[in-house]
Design an enzyme around this catalytic site. Structure first.
Site, PDB file in Angstrom:
ATOM      1  N   GLN B 129       0.697  -1.020   0.018  1.00 17.00           N
ATOM      2  CA  GLN B 129      -0.154  -0.078   0.141  1.00 17.00           C
ATOM      3  C   GLN B 129       0.968   1.176   0.116  1.00 17.00           C
ATOM      4  OE1 GLN B 129      -2.694  -0.402   3.051  1.00 17.00           O
ATOM      5  NE2 GLN B 129      -4.783  -1.152   1.374  1.00 17.00           N
ATOM      6  N   LYS B 178       4.052   6.377   8.990  1.00 18.35           N
ATOM      7  CA  LYS B 178       3.884   5.529   9.879  1.00 18.35           C
ATOM      8  C   LYS B 178       3.895   5.702  11.256  1.00 18.35           C
ATOM      9  CE  LYS B 178       0.020   1.515  11.402  1.00 18.35           C
ATOM     10  NZ  LYS B 178       0.383   0.067  11.128  1.00 18.35           N
ATOM     11  N   MET B 494     -26.087  14.777 -21.067  1.00 19.85           N
ATOM     12  CA  MET B 494     -25.008  15.761 -21.670  1.00 19.85           C
ATOM     13  C   MET B 494     -23.752  15.172 -22.692  1.00 19.85           C
ATOM     14  SD  MET B 494     -24.213  18.662 -21.824  1.00 19.85           S
ATOM     15  CE  MET B 494     -25.186  19.653 -20.279  1.00 19.85           C
TER      16      MET B 494
END
Ligand SMILES: Cc1ncc(C[n+]2csc(CCOP(=O)(O)OP(=O)(O)O)c2C)c(N)n1
Ligand SMILES: [Mg+2]
Lengths: 171, 596
Positions: B129, B178, B494
């Site tokens: 991560q 962290k 649109m």
């Protein structure tokens, strides 16, 4: 449909920035993100405490694009000051080039003679090659490199332009 | 990265105790008066979530996808004038937040996004991560930080809020490894903030204000062109604008982002300008002899073809961001300042010099002529609900309650801008610059948290609403009575409209196939679901939506092929507006196809 290009002019910018991680990426990235050119870029600490760096960028763009480049650079949080030395007027510009040539006989003699005329210094020599060091304006270095092509140019390393305003004041 | 903040004075209660980075973060957010943090937990922010658990001052709002957190923070910020705060984990948490960060940058919304990062020792190792959050957000945030020292964290958080909210507001990202959340250091609340390089120019130059006032006083065909900068500059800016409009008698138009600064009920209001603006607003811009632009940025949706943009006017541009001035359109008088301060000074000076309102009778009679074209008219229908009509009825039914309206992106957004009358600032939340589908529902959630008693409605399209549909669950968890009013035309309307205009109606992938049953979907989430199918059910359906004290999703079936007019096709001039559908051509050339 064909794509069109706008007429441009070359400018040398001097940018004082906080010397923090990622600052170079921030500046260079702004140029690429907004589609501005970078012809050369140099950077080094310039304050005694290493807190401030000067970035010199040679760029090109229309007058309108130049105005935007200055405004966009000034908007970056870690930027102290941006100066367009080209519009400011009198300033000096220098770059340093290392030029390697290889050859023997007439070529070698001619390379040495030209180096002398251009006040290039010999930094390294073998029986078949030289490395020259040359400082000067971009034009002078371009011309020297062109001449070296005829006498055995091998490779070139250049610093890109550094520049500073003339006179006693900081720009 | 060093905080550049200069702490001029230590606060009295010297806290010598060391705290973890996570605790410092919470403490700093508390000192900054943060009420809500919109977030989603994950491995790299567990220490912060634990610190959140052990306090009670800040309320964490658990969204269902990080993208929702950022839009919710934007909705909160835009509707309250206070910065929104986001907390997400590293890697996918951070990348999911990117769209919202870019959105906030484009629309100048003050938010602070705190992202977890892998521990410093693992940065650069392709750790689990890990992503280069500062690298990725460098050019879609106003500024960002990677914090490597807990001792600097407190000052960086305060600086981040200062940057997000001052000058031209925007998103600031703080990436927090962290280990820095766990390591301890001292924290002291900084007493005053001044930054060594970043100093937005708030006060206008008086000579320029003088020049602006004189130009305005001697104009024959003035127009005020206002934008989101006035909303950002706070309620006083709105008041000053209204005063200046009254003193000068000038007509006022605004960008999509500026709606509500001048009440739509004012006689001087011309409606929105630009691509889907009114005929009178665009014609008045084109024929004016003086444009006073305040807190708007002459973007391509507003100017149309640049070389034909307002050819006869002198232009004054007030903006806090110097780079917005002379970017697209060259102006005669640039004024770098806070919109509110500049307007207040203009009002003051106008009074001091006892200027009379310029004689604009001729000008107004021309404007009245343009107005008479009724450019917002639409063909009525007895069998189908016209989407414009639905918005007008929604407005009529709710205007007494001064609702907060958010939107998604598409035709419904433009119809809302055209047909819903905004009489106050901070009531209109829409993604203008980035045009982010999926913005409206989370933005409504953020706004509802900031205004628990307000009526908050997301005017949505059936395609857009699916982009952040999961946030329905968030609304339930926090008992937020937001309403979602879907103008369901079964098309990405649109996109279909552009395909009609540009590609001979080759509807490539613009049909909303396999739609869910929105009523059952609402019920599955614990919302009330309603369907409105016929014109005679419209008012009753709206009333039923308003009567329910909880979240409601309305599937309002509207005319499928209605298009949004008036319209300036991209690359056309203000004077080349298409007023009605039958003026629409089939296929455009390559030059036109290449325009946005
Ligand atoms: C995230 C995102 N993807 C794509 C687009 C391009 N886009 C603009 S409007 C639109 C269609 C929206 O459809 P819908 O929500 O049904 O609204 P309608 O136009 O029908 O009112 C699309 C796909 C966008 N603005 N945002
Ligand atoms: Mg639709």
């Amino acid at each position: 449909m064909r794509l069109k290009a706008e007429a441009t002019e070359r400018h040398t910018l001097s940018i004082l920035v906080d010397n923090e991680a990622g600052i170079l990426a921030r500046i260079a990235g702004l140029f690429s993100a907004r589609g501005y050119n970078i012809e050369s870029l140099t950077v080094a600490d310039v304050s005694h405490d290493l807190a401030v760096s000067r970035i010199t960028i040679v760029t090109s763009g229309s007058a309108h694009v130049m105005e935007q480049i200055l405004a966009q650079l000034e908007r970056l949080v870690p930027v102290h000051k941006v100066t367009d030395l080209t519009s400011l007027g009198p300033h000096v510009e220098r770059e340093l080039a290392l030029v390697k040539v290889a050859g023997t006989g007439e070529h070698r003699i001619e390379a040495m003679r030209l180096a002398d005329i251009y006040r290039a210094r010999v930094l390294d020599a073998t029986t078949g090659s030289f490395v020259f060091e040359l400082t000067g304006g971009t034009e002078k270095i371009n011309t020297f490199i062109d001449l070296m092509r005829e006498v055995g140019l091998v490779e070139v390393a250049r610093t890109g332009v550094v520049a500073i305003a003339r006179g006693r004041e900081a720009a | 990265m060093e905080p550049s903040l200069i702490v001029s004075e230590r606060s009295v209660e010297e806290a010598a105790v060391e705290r973890s980075g996570a605790e410092i973060l919470i403490e700093a957010l508390t000192d900054l008066g943060v009420e809500f943090v919109f977030g989603y937990p994950g491995g790299a922010v567990l220490p912060i979530y634990d610190a959140l658990f052990r306090q009670s001052g800040i309320r964490h709002i658990l969204v269902r996808q990080e993208g929702g957190a950022v839009h919710a923070a934007e909705g909160y910020a835009r509707s309250t004038g206070k910065p929104g705060v986001v907390l997400v984990t590293s890697g996918p948490g951070a990348t999911n937040a990117i769209t919202g960060i870019a959105d906030a940058l484009m629309d100048s919304i003050p938010i602070v996004v705190i992202t977890g990062q892998v521990p410093t020792a693992l940065i650069g190792t392709d750790a689990f991560q890990e992503c280069d959050t500062v690298g990725i957000t460098r050019h879609c945030s106003k500024h960002n930080y990677l914090v490597k020292d807990p001792a600097k964290l407190g000052a960086i958080i305060h600086e981040a809020f200062y940057l997000a909210t001052s000058g031209r507001p925007g998103p600031v990202v703080v990436d927090l490894p962290k280990d820095v959340q766990v390591a301890t250091a001292e924290y002291r609340k900084p007493a005053a903030i001044s930054h060594k390089t970043y100093r937005p120019q708030v006060e206008p130059d008086s000579a320029l204000i003088e020049a602006a006032v004189e130009m305005l006083a001697s104009a024959e065909r003035p127009i005020l062109y206002t934008g989101g900068g006035i909303i950002n500059a706070g309620p006083e800016a709105t008041r000053s604008l209204r005063e200046l409009a009254e003193l000068t008698g000038a007509p006022v138009t605004s960008t999509l982002m500026g709606l509500g600064a001048l009440p739509a009920s004012s006689a001087q209001w011309l409606g929105m300008l630009g691509m889907h603006g009114t005929y009178e607003a665009n014609m008045a811009m084109n024929r004016a002899d003086l444009i006073l632009c305040v807190g708007a940025r002459f973007d391509d949706r507003v100017t149309g073809r640049l070389d034909a943009f307002s050819p006869t006017s002198k232009k004054i541009h007030i903006d806090i961001d110097r780079s917005s001035i002379n970017k697209n359109v060259r102006v005669h008088l640039p004024i770098v300042a806070d919109a509110g301060r500049a307007l207040a000074r203009m009002v003051e000076l106008w009074r001091e010099r006892q200027h009379k309102a310029p004689d604009t009778r001729d000008w107004w009679s021309r404007i009245t002529g343009w107005r008479a074209r009724n450019s917002l008219d639409f063909p009525p229908s007895a069998s189908e609900i016209m989407p414009q009509h639905a918005i007008r009825r929604l407005w009529e039914a709710t205007k007494q309650r001064s609702p907060i309206i958010s939107t998604e992106v598409g035709q419904h957004q433009m119809w809302a801008a055209q047909h819903f009358g905004f009489d106050a600032p901070n009531k209109w939340l829409t993604s203008g610059g980035l045009g982010t589908m999926g913005y409206g529902l989370p933005a409504a959630i953020g706004a509802q948290l900031g205004h628990p008693d307000a009526l908050v409605i997301d005017i949505a399209g059936e395609a857009s609403i699916l982009m952040n549909i999961q946030e329905m669950s968030t609304a339930v968890q926090y008992r937020l009575p937001v309403k979602v009013f879907i103008l369901n035309n079964e098309y990405m309307g649109m996109v279909r409209q552009w395909q009609e205009l540009t590609y001979s109606s080759r509807y490539s992938e613009s049909y909303s196939q396999a739609l869910p049953d929105f009523v059952k979907l609402a019920e599955a989430y614990g919302w009330k679901g309603l369907r409105i199918e016929k014109p005679d059910e419209l008012d009753g359906g709206i009333a039923a939506m308003l009567a329910h004290d909880g979240p409601v999703m309305v599937d309002c079936r509207v005319a499928k092929l209605a298009n949004c007019f008036p319209m300036i096709p991209s690359g056309a001039a203000h004077t080349e507006m298409i007023l009605q559908a039958n003026e629409v051509s089939g296929e455009m050339d390559d030059e036109a196809k290449a325009l946005v």
